[in-house]
Scaffold this motif. Structure first.
Motif, PDB file in Angstrom:
ATOM      1  N   THR A  34       0.443  13.718  18.047  1.00  0.00           N
ATOM      2  CA  THR A  34       0.076  14.351  18.747  1.00  0.00           C
ATOM      3  C   THR A  34       0.150  16.458  18.689  1.00  0.00           C
ATOM      4  O   THR A  34      -0.964  17.557  18.227  1.00  0.00           O
ATOM      5  CB  THR A  34       0.710  14.995  20.463  1.00  0.00           C
ATOM      6  OG1 THR A  34       0.148  13.533  21.044  1.00  0.00           O
ATOM      7  CG2 THR A  34      -0.499  15.860  21.256  1.00  0.00           C
ATOM      8  N   ASP A  42      -6.707  11.309  22.501  1.00  0.00           N
ATOM      9  CA  ASP A  42      -4.686  10.601  22.130  1.00  0.00           C
ATOM     10  C   ASP A  42      -4.974   9.633  22.584  1.00  0.00           C
ATOM     11  O   ASP A  42      -5.635   8.835  23.600  1.00  0.00           O
ATOM     12  CB  ASP A  42      -4.257  11.782  22.908  1.00  0.00           C
ATOM     13  CG  ASP A  42      -2.808  11.684  22.341  1.00  0.00           C
ATOM     14  OD1 ASP A  42      -2.445  10.922  21.371  1.00  0.00           O
ATOM     15  OD2 ASP A  42      -2.058  12.947  22.630  1.00  0.00           O
ATOM     16  N   GLU A  43      -3.631   8.371  22.737  1.00  0.00           N
ATOM     17  CA  GLU A  43      -3.610   7.362  23.464  1.00  0.00           C
ATOM     18  C   GLU A  43      -5.437   6.312  23.036  1.00  0.00           C
ATOM     19  O   GLU A  43      -5.277   6.509  24.737  1.00  0.00           O
ATOM     20  CB  GLU A  43      -2.868   7.550  25.128  1.00  0.00           C
ATOM     21  CG  GLU A  43      -2.308   9.073  25.015  1.00  0.00           C
ATOM     22  CD  GLU A  43      -1.087   8.510  24.609  1.00  0.00           C
ATOM     23  OE1 GLU A  43      -0.597   7.009  24.948  1.00  0.00           O
ATOM     24  OE2 GLU A  43      -0.029   8.806  24.608  1.00  0.00           O
ATOM     25  N   ARG A  89      11.730  13.387  21.581  1.00  0.00           N
ATOM     26  CA  ARG A  89      11.382  13.289  23.313  1.00  0.00           C
ATOM     27  C   ARG A  89      12.668  14.192  23.866  1.00  0.00           C
ATOM     28  O   ARG A  89      12.537  15.183  24.437  1.00  0.00           O
ATOM     29  CB  ARG A  89      10.686  12.904  23.677  1.00  0.00           C
ATOM     30  CG  ARG A  89       9.335  12.777  23.092  1.00  0.00           C
ATOM     31  CD  ARG A  89       8.445  12.649  24.009  1.00  0.00           C
ATOM     32  NE  ARG A  89       7.041  12.965  23.215  1.00  0.00           N
ATOM     33  CZ  ARG A  89       5.526  11.580  22.867  1.00  0.00           C
ATOM     34  NH1 ARG A  89       6.172  10.505  23.188  1.00  0.00           N
ATOM     35  NH2 ARG A  89       5.092  12.257  22.623  1.00  0.00           N
TER      36      ARG A  89
END
Ligand SMILES: Nc1ncnc2c1ncn2[C@@H]1O[C@H](COP(=O)(O)OP(=O)(O)O)[C@@H](O)[C@H]1O
Ligand SMILES: [Mg+2]
Length: 477
Positions: A81, A309-310, A410
């Protein structure tokens, strides 16, 4: 539909500046020969993927090739991303960049193909050229009189404006050479209020349509305001005459034109996002009109980027729609991202790499992202600390990097904020190791949370449900 309405104001919606997951990313960090710099524009490492994205960027800028699709594939937290955002930032204002997440397409309000069509049309820009008579200057003063609502027709002094105006006012504009006071009518006042025009702004008024465009704040007044967002543009006070003939260029997306022209919703829908389905006749008419404009040299198509995305959340019908949509000569560049390995294609019983049907996979250029080294994690954490305005001691950073390498990037990024709060609480200025370990104890990462679950399984609800081997188990990470 004799005259298509177009609207470019929707572009300048006020954005709220917050620190988001990707707010530190300002571009792809490439040099002029498209080589990825080690650390640049908020980007760290992942050099070959960034270089590949740079080539795509070039492709988009040239705008010649339609219907290419790129897949960003890699484990969670490897910057897929982030790279897409970097691409978006490097494109500049004019090239549309539309983002949707795979799951957004499944809504009750519209069919998935409609949602996809809207997404595609948000990624196709139209640059419309017009000659317009405009008034351009710096706002010296705006005064608006609001007579009581009962004072129906007392439109005193508003010369040339609609006689039913309730509000009246005066606008003083200047250039470096002259200054003039204009009378304002209702419509103009509304337009000015909507744009939140205040003194010190440099604005342009379209004499025909009454459209107000804020060009920026006057440099001369820049010191009057200390709380300006990073999006505020400072411009010079215009020179010469206030009234000018000027070629103006509007950049709108096909989706914006669609929404404004679909009678049921009107342009307000653009602001609420509540557009509903748009009838295909409306789209056809718009396409014909735009084609006419193109022929007359009044408009150009600016193919942008659609980022999904995804993408493993799409089902087989969506993929077949994409296959077809990419063959349109106005098609944008499609960038998709997924973190799945070999898994079931939604809507079928077949398994395929990334959960994407083989015929669609075949159209894709695949960019893969690699897990980060410890050194790279440290640099990303450095950048994030700076972004969040957190000062951290060397030892603390070493510890956080270790945590990042052991758990996930993350998780480590999330700990920064938590540790900073822990530090604040003990009235420290610099985040130390103790703050990091405090945050580490307070917030579990996935591994520890799973371990905990294993230990205390019996005390949770539904633990007796037998485990099925379900498609998500094949997910990497
Ligand atoms: N190369 C990079 N440089 C700087 N920040 C990065 C980089 N890669 C990832 N990040 C940051 O790490 C976090 C996770 O990355 P993200 O792009 O969301 O991963 P993915 O989409 O691959 O799951 C985000 O906050 C992202 O901005
Ligand atoms: Mg992602």
């Amino acid at each position: 539909m004799a005259e298509l309405k177009k609207l470019s104001e929707s572009r300048d919606l006020t954005r709220i500046e917050r620190i988001g997951a990707h707010s530190h990313i300002r571009g792809l960090g490439l040099d002029s020969s498209l080589e990825a710099r080690a650390v640049s524009e908020g980007m760290v490492g992942q050099q070959s993927a960034r270089k590949a994205a740079g080539l795509i960027l070039q492709l988009i800028r040239e705008g010649k090739i339609a219907g290419r699709a790129i897949l960003l594939a890699g484990q969670p937290g490897t910057g897929k991303t982030a790279i897409a955002m970097g691409l978006a930032k490097s494109l500049g204002q004019e090239t549309p960049f539309a983002t949707v997440s795979g799951s957004e397409l499944f809504s009750l309000e519209m069919s998935k193909t409609e949602a996809l069509t809207q997404a595609f049309r948000r990624a196709i820009g139209v640059r419309i050229k017009e000659e317009a008579e405009i008034i351009e200057g710096e706002v010296v003063e705006i005064t608006i009189d609001r007579p009581a609502a009962t004072a129906g027709g007392s439109a005193s002094g508003s010369s040339g404006q609609s006689s039913s105006a309730f509000k009246t006012g005066k606008l003083t504009l200047k250039t470096t050479d002259m200054e003039t006071v204009y009378d304002l009518g209702n419509k103009m006042i509304e337009a000015l209020t909507k744009e939140k025009v205040q003194s010190g702004d440099v604005i342009a008024l379209d004499k025909v349509s009454g459209k107000v465009t804020k060009l920026g704040r006057s440099i001369g007044r820049s010191r009057d305001y200390d709380a300006v967002g990073p999006n505020t543009k400072f411009v010079r006070c215009p020179e010469g005459e206030l009234q000018k003939r000027k070629e103006v260029v509007h950049c709108v997306t096909l989706h914006e034109i669609d929404v404004i022209n679909s009678r049921t919703q009107g342009f307000l829908a653009l602001f609420t996002g509540d557009t509903g389905e748009i009838r295909s006749e409306v789209r056809e008419q718009i396409d014909t009109k735009v084609a006419e404009w193109r022929e007359e040299g009044k408009a150009e198509i600016v193919p942008g980027v659609l980022f999904i995305d995804e993408v493993h959340m799409l089902d087989i019908e969506c993929f077949s729609f994409l296959n077809r949509a990419l063959e349109n000569d106005m098609a944008p560049i499609l960038v998709i991202a997924t973190n799945r390995g070999i898994t079931t294609i939604r809507g079928t019983n077949y398994r395929s790499p990334h959960g994407i049907p083989p015929d669609f996979l075949d159209r894709l250029l695949i960019i893969s992202t690699q897990p980060y080294t410890e050194e790279e994690i440290r640099k990303i954490l450095d950048i994030r600390c700076e972004e969040e305005d957190v000062e951290m001691s060397k030892d603390a950073k070493v510890l956080l990097t270790k945590i990042g390498a052991e758990t996930s990037l993350r998780y480590a990024i999330n700990l920064i904020t938590a540790a900073a709060l822990a530090c604040q609480k003990r009235r420290g200025k610099i985040v130390e190791m103790e703050d990091i370990s405090r945050a580490y104890q307070l917030f579990l990462d996935v591994k520890r949370s799973t371990q905990y679950l294993m230990e205390y399984q019996s005390q949770y609800m539904f633990n007796e449900v037998p485990r099925e081997v379900d498609e998500d188990e094949t997910m990497q990470s």
